[in-house]
Design a protein around this motif. Structure first.
Motif, PDB file in Angstrom:
ATOM      1  N   TYR A   4      53.022 179.353  44.316  1.00 44.01           N
ATOM      2  CA  TYR A   4      53.201 180.046  42.934  1.00 44.01           C
ATOM      3  C   TYR A   4      54.531 180.327  42.611  1.00 44.01           C
ATOM      4  CZ  TYR A   4      54.703 183.656  46.513  1.00 44.01           C
ATOM      5  OH  TYR A   4      55.393 184.150  47.474  1.00 44.01           O
ATOM      6  N   GLN A   5      55.717 179.453  43.307  1.00 47.32           N
ATOM      7  CA  GLN A   5      57.327 179.757  43.329  1.00 47.32           C
ATOM      8  C   GLN A   5      57.483 179.244  42.171  1.00 47.32           C
ATOM      9  OE1 GLN A   5      59.887 181.026  45.249  1.00 47.32           O
ATOM     10  NE2 GLN A   5      57.744 182.219  45.660  1.00 47.32           N
ATOM     11  N   ASN A   6      57.964 179.628  41.046  1.00 50.98           N
ATOM     12  CA  ASN A   6      58.343 178.933  39.673  1.00 50.98           C
ATOM     13  C   ASN A   6      60.008 178.551  39.715  1.00 50.98           C
ATOM     14  OD1 ASN A   6      57.603 177.849  37.252  1.00 50.98           O
ATOM     15  ND2 ASN A   6      57.509 179.879  35.995  1.00 50.98           N
ATOM     16  N   LEU A   7      60.517 178.722  40.731  1.00 49.06           N
ATOM     17  CA  LEU A   7      62.013 178.094  40.681  1.00 49.06           C
ATOM     18  C   LEU A   7      61.956 177.184  41.915  1.00 49.06           C
ATOM     19  CD1 LEU A   7      64.294 181.415  40.764  1.00 49.06           C
ATOM     20  CD2 LEU A   7      63.725 179.857  38.980  1.00 49.06           C
ATOM     21  N   VAL A   8      62.799 176.023  41.643  1.00 48.43           N
ATOM     22  CA  VAL A   8      62.896 175.104  42.630  1.00 48.43           C
ATOM     23  C   VAL A   8      64.184 174.495  42.534  1.00 48.43           C
ATOM     24  CG1 VAL A   8      60.556 174.211  42.381  1.00 48.43           C
ATOM     25  CG2 VAL A   8      62.355 173.320  40.924  1.00 48.43           C
ATOM     26  N   PRO A   9      64.477 174.203  43.781  1.00 50.48           N
ATOM     27  CA  PRO A   9      66.065 173.647  43.686  1.00 50.48           C
ATOM     28  C   PRO A   9      66.261 172.254  43.488  1.00 50.48           C
ATOM     29  CG  PRO A   9      65.185 173.742  45.991  1.00 50.48           C
ATOM     30  CD  PRO A   9      64.176 174.321  45.133  1.00 50.48           C
ATOM     31  N   THR A  10      67.235 171.811  42.716  1.00 47.84           N
ATOM     32  CA  THR A  10      67.368 170.489  42.342  1.00 47.84           C
ATOM     33  C   THR A  10      68.666 169.999  42.705  1.00 47.84           C
ATOM     34  OG1 THR A  10      68.220 171.278  40.027  1.00 47.84           O
ATOM     35  CG2 THR A  10      65.895 170.767  40.279  1.00 47.84           C
ATOM     36  N   ILE A  11      68.639 168.707  42.909  1.00 42.64           N
ATOM     37  CA  ILE A  11      69.789 168.194  43.549  1.00 42.64           C
ATOM     38  C   ILE A  11      70.800 167.470  42.067  1.00 42.64           C
ATOM     39  CG2 ILE A  11      71.201 166.398  44.933  1.00 42.64           C
ATOM     40  CD1 ILE A  11      69.686 168.696  46.402  1.00 42.64           C
ATOM     41  N   SER A  12      71.891 168.124  42.087  1.00 40.93           N
ATOM     42  CA  SER A  12      72.709 167.383  40.685  1.00 40.93           C
ATOM     43  C   SER A  12      73.714 166.473  41.103  1.00 40.93           C
ATOM     44  CB  SER A  12      73.368 168.718  40.167  1.00 40.93           C
ATOM     45  OG  SER A  12      74.346 169.426  41.047  1.00 40.93           O
ATOM     46  N   ARG A  13      74.710 166.098  40.051  1.00 47.24           N
ATOM     47  CA  ARG A  13      75.690 165.157  40.469  1.00 47.24           C
ATOM     48  C   ARG A  13      76.580 165.385  41.733  1.00 47.24           C
ATOM     49  NH1 ARG A  13      80.645 166.581  39.045  1.00 47.24           N
ATOM     50  NH2 ARG A  13      80.712 168.394  37.737  1.00 47.24           N
ATOM     51  N   PRO A  14      76.855 164.289  42.178  1.00 45.87           N
ATOM     52  CA  PRO A  14      77.725 164.333  43.631  1.00 45.87           C
ATOM     53  C   PRO A  14      79.031 165.112  43.526  1.00 45.87           C
ATOM     54  CG  PRO A  14      77.475 162.077  43.080  1.00 45.87           C
ATOM     55  CD  PRO A  14      76.596 162.620  42.049  1.00 45.87           C
ATOM     56  N   VAL A  15      79.575 165.628  44.448  1.00 42.66           N
ATOM     57  CA  VAL A  15      80.871 166.223  44.360  1.00 42.66           C
ATOM     58  C   VAL A  15      81.834 165.511  45.468  1.00 42.66           C
ATOM     59  CG1 VAL A  15      82.404 168.277  44.736  1.00 42.66           C
ATOM     60  CG2 VAL A  15      80.220 168.482  43.618  1.00 42.66           C
ATOM     61  N   ASP A  16      82.460 164.645  44.795  1.00 37.18           N
ATOM     62  CA  ASP A  16      83.515 163.810  45.823  1.00 37.18           C
ATOM     63  C   ASP A  16      84.163 164.602  46.820  1.00 37.18           C
ATOM     64  OD1 ASP A  16      82.380 161.558  44.643  1.00 37.18           O
ATOM     65  OD2 ASP A  16      84.045 161.386  43.173  1.00 37.18           O
ATOM     66  N   GLY A  17      84.164 164.035  48.102  1.00 42.91           N
ATOM     67  CA  GLY A  17      84.956 164.624  48.935  1.00 42.91           C
ATOM     68  C   GLY A  17      86.101 163.737  49.386  1.00 42.91           C
ATOM     69  N   GLU A  18      86.934 163.933  50.394  1.00 45.86           N
ATOM     70  CA  GLU A  18      88.282 163.178  50.768  1.00 45.86           C
ATOM     71  C   GLU A  18      87.865 161.553  50.936  1.00 45.86           C
ATOM     72  OE1 GLU A  18      90.393 165.042  53.561  1.00 45.86           O
ATOM     73  OE2 GLU A  18      90.912 166.852  52.315  1.00 45.86           O
ATOM     74  N   SER A  19      86.691 161.563  51.453  1.00 45.22           N
ATOM     75  CA  SER A  19      86.088 159.947  51.780  1.00 45.22           C
ATOM     76  C   SER A  19      84.704 159.936  51.425  1.00 45.22           C
ATOM     77  CB  SER A  19      86.405 160.035  53.395  1.00 45.22           C
ATOM     78  OG  SER A  19      85.493 160.640  54.029  1.00 45.22           O
ATOM     79  N   ALA A  20      84.020 158.590  51.459  1.00 43.69           N
ATOM     80  CA  ALA A  20      82.800 158.480  51.015  1.00 43.69           C
ATOM     81  C   ALA A  20      81.851 159.288  52.133  1.00 43.69           C
ATOM     82  CB  ALA A  20      82.733 156.821  51.093  1.00 43.69           C
ATOM     83  N   SER A  21      82.048 159.260  53.174  1.00 40.38           N
ATOM     84  CA  SER A  21      81.242 159.770  54.012  1.00 40.38           C
ATOM     85  C   SER A  21      81.312 161.420  53.822  1.00 40.38           C
ATOM     86  CB  SER A  21      81.684 159.612  55.583  1.00 40.38           C
ATOM     87  OG  SER A  21      83.296 160.284  55.729  1.00 40.38           O
ATOM     88  N   GLU A  22      81.869 162.130  52.966  1.00 38.18           N
ATOM     89  CA  GLU A  22      82.252 163.420  52.822  1.00 38.18           C
ATOM     90  C   GLU A  22      81.331 163.878  51.474  1.00 38.18           C
ATOM     91  OE1 GLU A  22      86.296 164.647  53.158  1.00 38.18           O
ATOM     92  OE2 GLU A  22      86.304 164.382  55.294  1.00 38.18           O
ATOM     93  N   THR A  23      80.903 162.881  50.844  1.00 39.38           N
ATOM     94  CA  THR A  23      80.204 163.066  49.395  1.00 39.38           C
ATOM     95  C   THR A  23      79.317 164.293  49.566  1.00 39.38           C
ATOM     96  OG1 THR A  23      80.741 161.077  48.646  1.00 39.38           O
ATOM     97  CG2 THR A  23      78.874 162.175  47.376  1.00 39.38           C
ATOM     98  N   ARG A  24      79.468 165.251  48.762  1.00 35.30           N
ATOM     99  CA  ARG A  24      78.496 166.429  48.798  1.00 35.30           C
ATOM    100  C   ARG A  24      77.660 166.407  47.309  1.00 35.30           C
ATOM    101  NH1 ARG A  24      83.263 168.447  50.283  1.00 35.30           N
ATOM    102  NH2 ARG A  24      83.386 169.553  48.158  1.00 35.30           N
ATOM    103  N   TYR A  25      76.929 166.910  47.437  1.00 34.41           N
ATOM    104  CA  TYR A  25      75.971 167.305  46.191  1.00 34.41           C
ATOM    105  C   TYR A  25      75.637 168.783  45.928  1.00 34.41           C
ATOM    106  CZ  TYR A  25      74.622 162.549  46.712  1.00 34.41           C
ATOM    107  OH  TYR A  25      74.809 160.844  46.706  1.00 34.41           O
ATOM    108  N   ASN A  26      75.713 168.985  44.770  1.00 30.57           N
ATOM    109  CA  ASN A  26      75.591 170.519  44.274  1.00 30.57           C
ATOM    110  C   ASN A  26      74.049 170.500  43.974  1.00 30.57           C
ATOM    111  OD1 ASN A  26      78.153 171.337  43.895  1.00 30.57           O
ATOM    112  ND2 ASN A  26      78.239 170.778  41.770  1.00 30.57           N
ATOM    113  N   THR A  27      73.522 172.023  44.472  1.00 22.69           N
ATOM    114  CA  THR A  27      71.893 172.164  44.418  1.00 22.69           C
ATOM    115  C   THR A  27      71.995 173.359  43.281  1.00 22.69           C
ATOM    116  OG1 THR A  27      71.915 171.810  46.741  1.00 22.69           O
ATOM    117  CG2 THR A  27      70.157 173.111  45.704  1.00 22.69           C
ATOM    118  N   GLU A  28      71.256 173.179  42.430  1.00 25.21           N
ATOM    119  CA  GLU A  28      71.009 174.079  41.300  1.00 25.21           C
ATOM    120  C   GLU A  28      69.673 174.287  41.261  1.00 25.21           C
ATOM    121  OE1 GLU A  28      72.037 171.910  37.843  1.00 25.21           O
ATOM    122  OE2 GLU A  28      74.143 172.229  38.087  1.00 25.21           O
ATOM    123  N   ILE A  29      69.224 175.716  40.782  1.00 26.70           N
ATOM    124  CA  ILE A  29      67.956 176.185  40.691  1.00 26.70           C
ATOM    125  C   ILE A  29      67.466 176.403  39.426  1.00 26.70           C
ATOM    126  CG2 ILE A  29      66.547 178.386  41.078  1.00 26.70           C
ATOM    127  CD1 ILE A  29      67.502 177.222  43.563  1.00 26.70           C
TER     128      ILE A  29
END
Length: 339
Positions: free
Chosen positions: A289-314
């Motif tokens: 019944y949950q009508n809210l779901v998390p979605t992964i948005s565009r990546p947020v770059d870190g200082e290196s490629a290994s540190e790339t993070r993603y914003n999670t939106e609802i």
């Protein structure tokens, strides 16, 4: 007509829009004030009655069209209020009446209820006094309003525990201006108060209501959504207050009873988006019944490629079917427009 604040006789101004009923609303940041306003129009359009909401000016009409589209089609929430938004609407419909002696339905009475909703930033009336213009405008609107919508967000209260701070800051100043400065003798405010317990669609809120055996269904609801009857809403409120992060939420409930007249308070358990129903059976499923779901948005770059993070939106998962959103407004509108 008697001035409800001073007890003095004043002449009614039937031709002025300033004399129309005024409803104010307030709550902590993130309690869903803007979303509730957007969901109101959706709720009225989805129900089979003859009530509708009409903007009284360009800003209010623009809000209806833009926010309704964003919530229903784009499945995104309106952004949090930054300034003081003023919306002027009319609720237009027919109110069923009953005779006093035989309790038979009479011809419905046509109503056109003027409602002036001020949606202040959630931060207005934190622990600051007399500061910004938003706070002063909200206090002025509360003083001159006849109906109030207070939003209690149980999820925020469980995490931040600041509902009492935002509620009592406004209440204390409202009482100072209305009670201390008038002929009121019972220590009660003359306003009608609709307390909306929001986010009923959240797992924690629904499970609490289920554990308390407060869930019911409307036999006329084709989706079979669970609900909490208005008569039981206060009990759910009391239970949710016990899991406040600060332990102060019970003082919100006590302050309501201390400053408002019992016959002018009503509690509502609401959801601006409702529950998810599958595209095939179109029925409520307690396992999905949950009508809210998390979605992964565009990546947020870190200082290196290994540190790339993603914003999670609802985001909203399915159709928006508000629960108990129009009822507080209609109850207030009918009460404050009664002769």
């Amino acid at each position: 007509m008697t001035n409800m604040w001073s007890g003095q006789r004043v002449a009614p101004d039937l031709g002025s829009e300033r004399s129309l009923p005024n409803i104010a609303m307030w709550g902590a940041p993130g309690s869903g004030k803007t979303t509730l306003l957007a969901a109101l129009n959706i709720a009225l359009l989805r129900q089979e009655g003859d009530w509708s909401v009409v903007g009284a000016d360009a800003q209010s009409t623009s809000f209806l069209t833009e926010k309704t589209t964003a919530l229903s089609r784009d499945k995104v929430f309106p952004p949090a209020t930054q300034g003081l938004d003023n919306y002027n609407w009319f609720l237009v419909g027919r109110h069923k009446r009953r005779t006093r002696w035989f309790r038979r339905s009479r011809t419905p009475r046509a109503l056109k209820i003027g409602i002036n909703l001020l949606d202040p930033p959630g931060g207005a009336f934190g622990n600051q006094r007399g500061g910004g213009a938003s706070q002063q405008d909200l206090l002025r609107n509360l003083v001159h309003s006849r109906g109030i919508v207070f939003l209690f967000d149980p999820i925020r209260e469980n995490e931040d525990g600041d509902a009492f701070e935002y509620f009592y800051g406004a209440l204390a100043q409202l009482a100072e201006q209305v009670i201390a400065g008038s002929a009121v003798t019972d220590g009660k405010l003359p306003h009608h108060l609709a307390v909306c317990i929001t986010k009923f669609d959240d797992f924690k809120v629904l499970e609490t209501a289920k554990r308390l055996r407060l869930l019911t269904t409307d036999p006329e609801d084709p989706f079979g959504f669970p609900r909490v009857a208005n008569d039981d809403a206060k009990e759910l409120f009391q239970q949710l207050c016990r899991v406040s992060a600060s332990g102060n939420a019970d003082m919100v409930l006590n302050a309501i009873g201390r400053f408002f007249r019992e016959d002018r308070i009503r509690y509502f358990v609401t959801s601006s988006i409702g529950f998810y129903v599958g595209p095939k059976n179109k029925l409520f499923d307690m396992d999905d019944y949950q009508n809210l779901v998390p979605t992964i948005s565009r990546p947020v770059d870190g200082e290196s490629a290994s540190e790339t993070r993603y914003n999670t939106e609802i985001r909203i998962r399915g159709e928006v079917r508000p629960i108990n959103v129009m009822e507080p407004m209609l109850w207030l509108g009918q009460r404050i427009s009664a002769p």
